[in-house]
Scaffold this motif. Structure first.
Motif, PDB file in Angstrom:
ATOM      1  N   ARG A 163       9.493  -1.404  20.856  1.00 22.36           N
ATOM      2  CA  ARG A 163       9.537  -2.494  19.892  1.00 22.36           C
ATOM      3  C   ARG A 163       9.233  -3.803  20.603  1.00 22.36           C
ATOM      4  O   ARG A 163       9.563  -3.977  21.770  1.00 22.36           O
ATOM      5  CB  ARG A 163      10.931  -2.581  19.250  1.00 22.36           C
ATOM      6  CG  ARG A 163      11.280  -1.395  18.389  1.00 22.36           C
ATOM      7  CD  ARG A 163      12.765  -1.365  18.078  1.00 22.36           C
ATOM      8  NE  ARG A 163      13.203  -2.532  17.332  1.00 22.36           N
ATOM      9  CZ  ARG A 163      13.144  -2.631  16.015  1.00 22.36           C
ATOM     10  NH1 ARG A 163      12.664  -1.640  15.293  1.00 22.36           N
ATOM     11  NH2 ARG A 163      13.580  -3.713  15.395  1.00 22.36           N
ATOM     12  N   GLU A 209       3.179  -8.656   7.048  1.00 22.11           N
ATOM     13  CA  GLU A 209       2.757  -7.580   7.940  1.00 22.11           C
ATOM     14  C   GLU A 209       3.795  -7.314   9.024  1.00 22.11           C
ATOM     15  O   GLU A 209       4.002  -6.169   9.427  1.00 22.11           O
ATOM     16  CB  GLU A 209       1.406  -7.928   8.571  1.00 22.11           C
ATOM     17  CG  GLU A 209       0.296  -8.168   7.573  1.00 22.11           C
ATOM     18  CD  GLU A 209       0.197  -7.040   6.559  1.00 22.11           C
ATOM     19  OE1 GLU A 209       0.135  -5.869   6.979  1.00 22.11           O
ATOM     20  OE2 GLU A 209       0.214  -7.321   5.344  1.00 22.11           O
ATOM     21  N   ARG A 260       6.753  -3.574   9.716  1.00 18.84           N
ATOM     22  CA  ARG A 260       6.530  -2.746  10.896  1.00 18.84           C
ATOM     23  C   ARG A 260       7.862  -2.377  11.541  1.00 18.84           C
ATOM     24  O   ARG A 260       8.712  -3.240  11.769  1.00 18.84           O
ATOM     25  CB  ARG A 260       5.654  -3.479  11.915  1.00 18.84           C
ATOM     26  CG  ARG A 260       4.246  -3.790  11.434  1.00 18.84           C
ATOM     27  CD  ARG A 260       3.436  -4.438  12.547  1.00 18.84           C
ATOM     28  NE  ARG A 260       3.204  -3.509  13.643  1.00 18.84           N
ATOM     29  CZ  ARG A 260       2.078  -2.841  13.852  1.00 18.84           C
ATOM     30  NH1 ARG A 260       1.058  -2.988  13.011  1.00 18.84           N
ATOM     31  NH2 ARG A 260       1.961  -2.021  14.875  1.00 18.84           N
ATOM     32  N   ASP A 261       7.988  -1.088  11.894  1.00 17.19           N
ATOM     33  CA  ASP A 261       9.203  -0.638  12.573  1.00 17.19           C
ATOM     34  C   ASP A 261       9.200  -1.001  14.051  1.00 17.19           C
ATOM     35  O   ASP A 261      10.250  -0.942  14.699  1.00 17.19           O
ATOM     36  CB  ASP A 261       9.351   0.883  12.422  1.00 17.19           C
ATOM     37  CG  ASP A 261       9.614   1.294  10.984  1.00 17.19           C
ATOM     38  OD1 ASP A 261      10.191   0.479  10.233  1.00 17.19           O
ATOM     39  OD2 ASP A 261       9.233   2.422  10.617  1.00 17.19           O
ATOM     40  N   ASP A 262       8.035  -1.349  14.584  1.00 14.42           N
ATOM     41  CA  ASP A 262       7.958  -1.659  16.009  1.00 14.42           C
ATOM     42  C   ASP A 262       8.028  -3.159  16.289  1.00 14.42           C
ATOM     43  O   ASP A 262       7.748  -3.611  17.399  1.00 14.42           O
ATOM     44  CB  ASP A 262       6.684  -1.078  16.625  1.00 14.42           C
ATOM     45  CG  ASP A 262       5.415  -1.526  15.909  1.00 14.42           C
ATOM     46  OD1 ASP A 262       5.526  -2.260  14.892  1.00 14.42           O
ATOM     47  OD2 ASP A 262       4.305  -1.149  16.364  1.00 14.42           O
ATOM     48  N   GLU A 305      -2.689   2.303   5.631  1.00 13.56           N
ATOM     49  CA  GLU A 305      -1.684   1.323   6.068  1.00 13.56           C
ATOM     50  C   GLU A 305      -2.097  -0.101   5.718  1.00 13.56           C
ATOM     51  O   GLU A 305      -1.261  -0.953   5.430  1.00 13.56           O
ATOM     52  CB  GLU A 305      -1.454   1.431   7.580  1.00 13.56           C
ATOM     53  CG  GLU A 305      -0.692   2.667   8.016  1.00 13.56           C
ATOM     54  CD  GLU A 305      -1.615   3.845   8.286  1.00 13.56           C
ATOM     55  OE1 GLU A 305      -2.758   3.847   7.766  1.00 13.56           O
ATOM     56  OE2 GLU A 305      -1.189   4.765   8.995  1.00 13.56           O
ATOM     57  N   TYR A 308      -3.700  -7.005   8.099  1.00 14.17           N
ATOM     58  CA  TYR A 308      -3.018  -5.873   8.731  1.00 14.17           C
ATOM     59  C   TYR A 308      -3.614  -5.631  10.114  1.00 14.17           C
ATOM     60  O   TYR A 308      -2.890  -5.473  11.103  1.00 14.17           O
ATOM     61  CB  TYR A 308      -3.151  -4.605   7.886  1.00 14.17           C
ATOM     62  CG  TYR A 308      -2.765  -3.366   8.658  1.00 14.17           C
ATOM     63  CD1 TYR A 308      -1.442  -2.981   8.769  1.00 14.17           C
ATOM     64  CD2 TYR A 308      -3.739  -2.610   9.322  1.00 14.17           C
ATOM     65  CE1 TYR A 308      -1.084  -1.857   9.521  1.00 14.17           C
ATOM     66  CE2 TYR A 308      -3.398  -1.490  10.069  1.00 14.17           C
ATOM     67  CZ  TYR A 308      -2.067  -1.118  10.164  1.00 14.17           C
ATOM     68  OH  TYR A 308      -1.712  -0.029  10.916  1.00 14.17           O
ATOM     69  N   HIS A 360      -1.835  -5.970  13.689  1.00 17.49           N
ATOM     70  CA  HIS A 360      -1.713  -4.691  14.375  1.00 17.49           C
ATOM     71  C   HIS A 360      -2.290  -4.772  15.786  1.00 17.49           C
ATOM     72  O   HIS A 360      -1.697  -4.271  16.749  1.00 17.49           O
ATOM     73  CB  HIS A 360      -2.438  -3.617  13.557  1.00 17.49           C
ATOM     74  CG  HIS A 360      -2.318  -2.230  14.107  1.00 17.49           C
ATOM     75  ND1 HIS A 360      -1.150  -1.506  14.067  1.00 17.49           N
ATOM     76  CD2 HIS A 360      -3.236  -1.419  14.713  1.00 17.49           C
ATOM     77  CE1 HIS A 360      -1.334  -0.318  14.611  1.00 17.49           C
ATOM     78  NE2 HIS A 360      -2.599  -0.243  15.011  1.00 17.49           N
TER      79      HIS A 360
END
Length: 451
Positions: free
Chosen positions: A30, A48, A52-54, A373, A384, A388
């Motif tokens: 993370r 965005e 996100r889980d990270d 996604e 995104y 990303h």
């Protein structure tokens, strides 16, 4: 190997092929990010980040309490931990307190243009990697100062230019590399977007577009700061949307470079007429403002390898949105305005073909992999991809896909265009921010990474 050596080593081994997948260990990590600027653009990027889980958004900064509260509400709605917040007291230097946090893996800057350079410099001095919204600096000296800070500290810097990730733009890159256009000769792009309703409003935070003719201290959002640039500046004020893809197609800073630039500006009429019409012909103060920005600014760049690039800035007149891309070589051309392509020997003679079939065939691997996604993300999914890319580069400690040299070459077009116009449309030499390294730098682009 320290972080700086790792990044420099990574830059040295790049190739035109796609980079390997991000290692599994890195994909699980993370990153803790801060966001400076939680206005309307900042909130688009936040959408965005919070999904996100990270990513853990650990710090927010804005001097507008309304926007800070809306940003905090977004975090809460996403069920994420409450970040520290700064700036509610109106302190324009509150971002320094954010940068003093010891738990930041990176910071995103989404503030008015004049703050980008000083904020990025101070972040890099604090060894915090930077993701900066477009416009790296206002003056040419800003650009040299940002470069000096990055080179002195070795801190990663990425320009968050989302158009480099537009689906058709990336498919055309695949076509360029496959040789469909032959040798590139001429390219075009620009920022052709009616911003009149963006530059003026009533000052009501709930009606930020076209609700009146106020700007500056009485305006809200971009009308509060962006319009002033149209009052006092005349040049290509927003080049990166157009030049980013063109620069990557032509290998700028990686075997090619800009060598010369000149700009022309038309008369300024559109913003004045808009304020008169919108105010019903009243004597509102905005109707008496003399705007310096020409309604159409045309900029031409020459490249070391012989290509020419034409940019147009067109934001003050009624028109549909278009970036006006054209990629032309010895075997054919693509134009985005009519989404058409002509390839000699493949297309019917002297006729356009619809681009969609080519886009499907040459769809970039990034879009094939992440289209689901990206669905629903800002600007047709482009936001995104740019977020990303920044996050994945941080996680992998990899070179930024739109790096410091890209940022400066694209953004410096603005002050150079202003100088050209002010000096009678003079052709100027374009500075080499790489100090000659463009001759040997490898072509790692936004398009080349699997992220």
């Amino acid at each position: 190997m320290n972080r700086r050596d790792f990044i420099l080593a990574g830059a040295a081994i790049g190739a035109t092929a796609l980079l390997p997948e991000t290692p599994a260990w890195a994909a699980k990590r993370r990153v803790r990010l801060g966001l400076i600027g939680t206005g309307m653009r900042g909130q688009v990027l936040m959408r965005e980040l919070v999904r996100r889980d990270d990513v853990e958004l650990v710090a927010l900064c804005d001097i507008e309490p309304i926007m800070l509260d809306r940003a905090l509400a977004m975090v809460d709605k996403a069920g994420k931990p409450v970040p520290k917040s700064y700036g509610r007291d109106g302190d324009v230097h509150a971002y320094r307190r954010l940068l003093a946090q010891r738990d930041l893996d990176g910071v995103i800057i989404a503030t008015p243009w004049e703050w980008h350079a000083p904020m990025a410099i101070e972040a890099m001095q604090a060894k915090i990697p930077v993701g900066c919204e477009v416009v790296a600096g206002v003056s040419l000296q800003d650009h040299w100062d940002v470069l000096a800070a990055q080179q002195r500290t070795g801190t990663p810097y990425m320009l968050l230019e989302n158009v480099c990730y537009r689906r058709d733009v990336m498919a055309v890159l695949q076509m360029v590399r496959a040789g469909l256009f032959g040798e590139l000769v001429h390219l075009q792009g620009g920022y052709q977007h009616d911003l009149r309703a963006v530059k003026f409003n009533s000052g009501d935070p709930d009606q930020p577009y076209g609700s009146g003719v106020e700007f500056g201290a009485k305006g809200w959002s971009e009308a509060r700061w962006r319009t002033e640039h149209s009052v006092r500046r005349n040049g290509e004020l927003y080049p990166s949307h157009g030049i980013g893809p063109c620069a990557m197609y032509t290998g700028i800073n990686r075997g090619n470079r800009f060598t010369h630039i000149n700009s022309f500006a038309s008369k300024a009429r559109g913003l004045h007429e808009y304020t008169v019409d919108k105010s019903g012909g009243s004597s509102h103060p905005s109707t008496r403002v003399k705007f310096k920005l020409g309604d159409i600014v045309t900029t031409t760049l020459a490249c070391e390898n012989g290509e020419t690039i034409l940019l147009q800035h067109d934001t003050s007149l009624p028109r549909p949105y278009s970036l006006g891309f054209r990629v032309q070589g010895t075997h054919g051309l693509w134009m985005d305005l009519n989404q058409s392509v002509h390839i000699e020997g493949r297309s019917p003679a002297h006729k356009w073909e619809p681009f969609q079939g080519y886009q499907d065939q040459y769809d970039h691997p990034l879009w094939r992999k992440y289209a689901a996604e990206a669905a629903g993300a800002g600007h047709g999914g482009m936001d995104y991809f740019v977020i990303h890319a920044f996050v994945e580069a941080l996680k992998a400690e990899a070179p930024m896909p739109i790096d410091i040299y890209d940022a400066l070459a694209w953004s410096a077009i603005t002050p150079l265009s202003e100088q050209s116009i002010a000096e009678g449309f003079k052709t100027l030499e374009f500075p080499d921010f790489t100090h000659g390294a463009w001759k040997s730098r490898k072509p790692i682009f936004a398009f080349d990474a699997t992220y």
